[in-house]
Design an enzyme around this catalytic site. Structure first.
Site: not given
Lengths: 394, 394
Positions: A126, A369
């Site tokens: 991330f 997602r």
């Protein structure tokens, strides 16, 4: 009723965590975005109201002692500890994940000493972890080297000071091998820093068992702490005396109310604190953690895998072949608690899913997602999500 | 009724801010600790309940856009801006004061460039600023030199990179000369970083007018944001392009949802953001700031001085000579919004005051602090506090 819908009904009926769903505020949406923002636990609003009206409004300054505000960071840290396999006294809550990555990584580099001049970071991380790692490297005079997690063992060496890894990849949902990677880092004489944002509350972490050195994580995903609720920092007990924080705020002082001009770090996990804790967000989190009473993280993991297995099964049955590509590994040992599907026009597809009551999220450029929070997601949600997805793509 | 009590009645009757008191949740306590934790504004509990139950509980992830969560740091920064004399677009809210001191000081040192190797810090500062300044110096390869604020002009030179000063001293309540000190810092070619914790909301600051470079402050004292509510960072517009944050979290990226591995800082004040903002604390603060609608900070300052003048007058009249020593300067130009009295057994004395309904606080080793928040403290509170203090010391 379709065969899969009937199967969902049976799975829900046999679900030992099914009762937990009633402890959350939910509606007719299939909420598969708990890997971004966990749902509201029903106990939270009343607690927050008490904190605001009575603790702040009536007791005011007295609450720092009388309502336990001052000790909240370590008290809530100890509440999170069993969920990530840590004994008490090693976790403090406070600040954002980014700020804690900075503390942890600089702390790890300082433990490693001057001779080791390289920091390895998960190249697929991330982004914030990479940006902060770059700053930590720059400010400690080290070099940052992005490496795919699988390549970490080969990249380790005498130069390695610390390695920053994600337990579960935010995009693909891939679960990395924390025990093996930590052991490899240690074999090279370096320090392992793990980001648990996408694993804490979804699967066993085993921080103590696997000898992790430092770890950070957010609390608003599978821990349901609320929007932007404070993150946490774990420093293994054996390293706490050597933890040299780059953010030595007064809350981390051995005698914070001594108002001394010289800094002397507190012993233990307290050393990870910085400034005055944001009490409203922190005590909302504390209330939200009560839903974990009596929950075994192994049961959560078992249900998580059953949910994602079933989702893959439903997607295979409902969605025309070739319309989506699963980026999440199929082997259980490599899967977190989300399924990521690559899909053309993913942004548009997710908008339509949300309109039809199935909430996941979109990660640029082309990923859908779906997060599966075992405490409140049921198998009927899963079947519905796959069915609506198929309808959206048809 | 004593002469001073009658005088208090007249002053309260003539107080143009008197109506503001009704916008706070207060009781029969004389609350003179708003310089530590501001009182609860009546508008806050309902707002927080809406944030928790509807924005989080019902809208969940959608609130990041639909409820304006994502833009809260800069929106609330713009709400604080007029209170500290800043045009919009220069303040972001988030993180603790300590973390913001780190950002501001490292940012200032980097602007100053390699040739300047010294940071000056207020030697009488609230400790956390000194601890964090030490870390900022260590991590940027500079030397930290503590200097009493009055000595700063003499200490400035070609080596000075940045100077960290407090607008109002947390212990004595002394107001430092921000315009003159900032000008002196600039004349030396250095950068001025001001900590506004004890001045914002109590008196005019004039950040833009006086050319302050960077500033930080908390929001839970005179801004009444709630326990541990997020702090703020001001970066003067002309310096924003050169602000190089040591905590470049994803919220400060030019395209935060682009999920790029390379860091590219956002333009403007946004560059001061780090991680995900703690929404509950932040939106409680936003609600609390509504009490400032229609309030002129000059009126607040005038009342603040009238309150502290009157307190000194009452203390002189009621407290036997020699029992307390005032540490706060008498000249208005050197006085913030609190009165600090040195007193033997100050810790015990404050305990007894609190028992008798007069809440100030104690700072080790021997200081009684009384904070006067003009929005909700009245002259009758002041007379009572001095009277009870005299009774306690008798």
């Amino acid at each position: 009723m379709s065969e899969l819908a009937m199967r969902a009904e049976k799975l829900d009926a046999a679900d030992e965590l099914a009762d937990k769903r009633g402890e959350f505020v939910l509606d007719d949406v299939a909420y598969l975005d708990g890997n971004s923002l966990g749902a509201l636990a029903a106990v939270v609003p009343g607690r927050v109201e008490d904190v605001v009206r009575r603790q702040w409004g009536e007791l005011r300054i007295r609450s720092w002692e009388e309502s336990g505000w001052w000790t909240a960071p370590e008290r809530i840290g100890d509440r999170i500890a069993p969920l990530v396999g840590a004994a008490p006294g090693q976790i403090v809550v406070g600040d954002s994940t980014s700020v804690n990555v900075f503390k942890a990584l600089v702390g790890a580099v300082r433990m490693a000493g001057e001779g080791r001049d390289e920091i390895l970071v998960d190249a697929t991380t991330f982004p914030t972890d990479g940006y902060i790692a770059e700053s930590a490297a720059r400010m400690t005079g080290r070099t940052l080297r992005p490496v795919a997690p699988a390549q970490v063992p080969d990249a380790l060496g005498d130069r390695t000071a610390a390695v920053l890894l994600n337990h579960v990849d935010y995009r693909t949902g891939r679960l990395h091998d924390l025990p093996a990677l930590t052991a490899a880092v240690h074999e090279a004489g370096a320090y392992a820093v793990w980001d648990l944002c996408h694993s804490a509350g979804a699967l066993p972490v085993g921080l103590d068992e696997h000898g992790v050195d430092l770890a950070v994580g957010c609390t608003y995903k599978y821990l349901n702490g609320g929007p932007g609720s404070p993150a946490y920092l774990y420093v293994r007990r054996g390293l706490q005396d050597r933890f040299d924080s780059p953010l030595p705020g007064w809350n981390s002082h051995a005698e914070p109310f001594g108002m001394r001009s010289g800094y002397e770090p507190a012993p233990g996990a307290l050393r990870g604190r910085v400034g005055t804790p944001d009490i409203l967000s922190m005590l909302a989190l504390e209330a939200a953690l009560e839903v974990w009473d009596g929950v075994r993280i192994e049961a959560v993991r078992a249900k998580s895998l059953a949910l994602t297995d079933f989702f893959l099964q439903c997607v295979a049955a409902y969605v025309p072949e070739g319309r989506v590509e699963c980026l999440t590994p199929v082997p259980h040992a490599e899967r977190g608690s989300q399924i990521a599907l690559r899909c053309d026009d993913a942004g548009e597809v997710m908008k339509r899913l949300v309109e039809r009551g199935v909430v996941g999220d979109f990660r640029a450029p082309d990923v859908l997602r779906f997060g599966f929070t075992p405490l409140y997601v049921g198998f009927a949600d899963v079947e519905r999500a796959a069915r609506v997805l198929a309808g959206t793509l048809a």
